[in-house]
Design an enzyme around this catalytic site. Structure first.
Site, PDB file in Angstrom:
ATOM      1  N   ASP A   1       6.075   9.319  75.872  1.00 57.31           N
ATOM      2  CA  ASP A   1       7.311   8.627  76.234  1.00 57.31           C
ATOM      3  C   ASP A   1       7.028   7.259  76.855  1.00 57.31           C
ATOM      4  OD1 ASP A   1       9.218  10.859  75.624  1.00 57.31           O
ATOM      5  OD2 ASP A   1       7.979  11.852  77.118  1.00 57.31           O
TER       6      ASP A   1
ATOM      7  N   HIS B   1      10.002  14.066  78.579  1.00 52.90           N
ATOM      8  CA  HIS B   1      10.453  14.306  77.217  1.00 52.90           C
ATOM      9  C   HIS B   1      11.694  15.195  77.228  1.00 52.90           C
ATOM     10  CE1 HIS B   1       8.898  13.397  73.204  1.00 52.90           C
ATOM     11  NE2 HIS B   1       9.641  14.405  72.824  1.00 52.90           N
TER      12      HIS B   1
END
Length: 231
Positions: free
Chosen positions: A193, A220
């Site tokens: 991410d 996430h």
């Protein structure tokens, strides 16, 4: 005649290397802790990758084979492990690579490991919600963690399987039930991410992604929030 015998011996040695006796596509592989490190091999970490034949698992296995800190690398999956093991084992580094195929060989793959990395699971497909993804991957993670609790309870566990914010608690509950839970040894891998955020912001700003550092809160999950772009 002597030359012919010598050639046969060399072929036999090469064959034994490419098809080690401790790899079996069916049945059990017996590996005890004393034999987990190759004879004469350099000391280092013993690492297992669960889900080694997947898209993430193959690249991760290759990187681990190249890491000088890794002395033993166990590759486990329910399909295609022999091919991945053969490819990774051909790297000219010192780590010993062993392959394990299917549920009957899970415990042998985990015995004596210092670090277990879990990229196993299905990827999110079009139309699939995170709830759908969780229902499938939660069961996979639970089974793998039960094996870890039994065979290498002191190992550090890195969970990559999505959704990470949900699979990590599943793993924690499995370890708590087994009496092996240590919060310092269970880690969810969410670097993806941060990498994505850095790349996307760099594209908008027209700068090198290596010069961008975007904090991401939430990891996430559907509700992840980028502090830089407020979305």
């Amino acid at each position: 005649m002597e030359a012919h015998a010598g050639a046969n011996q060399r072929i036999a040695r090469i064959s034994a290397h490419l098809h080690p006796s401790n790899f079996q596509e069916g049945g059990d592989v017996v590996i005890d802790r004393a034999n987990c490190r190759a004879k004469g091999g350099a000391p280092g970490f013993k690492v297992a990758v669960l889900g080694a034949a997947g898209g993430i698992g193959q690249s991760l296995s290759l990187l681990l084979r190249m890491n000088p800190l890794v002395s033993v690398l166990h590759l486990y999956d329910v399909v295609n492990t022999p091919g991945v093991t053969a490819d990774v084992s051909h790297m000219d580094t010192g780590a010993v690579v062993r392959g394990f195929l299917g549920q009957p060989q899970l415990e042998n793959a985990l015995t004596g490991m210092d670090l277990v990395v879990i990229p196993a699971g299905v990827p999110r497909k079009p139309g699939m919600t995170r709830d759908d993804l969780f229902k499938i991957n939660a069961g996979i993670v639970r089974t793998l963690c039960e094996g870890i609790a039994k065979c290498c309870p002191n190992a550090i566990v890195n969970l990559i399987s999505n959704p990470v914010n949900s699979t990590v608690p599943i793993a924690a509950e499995v370890f708590k039930k087994a009496g092996t839970y240590d919060p310092k040894r269970l880690l969810g891998v969410t670097a993806l991410d941060v990498v994505r955020a850095n790349t996307f912001v760099a594209e908008v700003l027209g700068v090198d992604p290596r010069d961008v550092d975007v904090p991401v809160v939430g990891g996430h999950a559907e509700s992840q929030y980028c502090l830089f772009c407020h979305r």
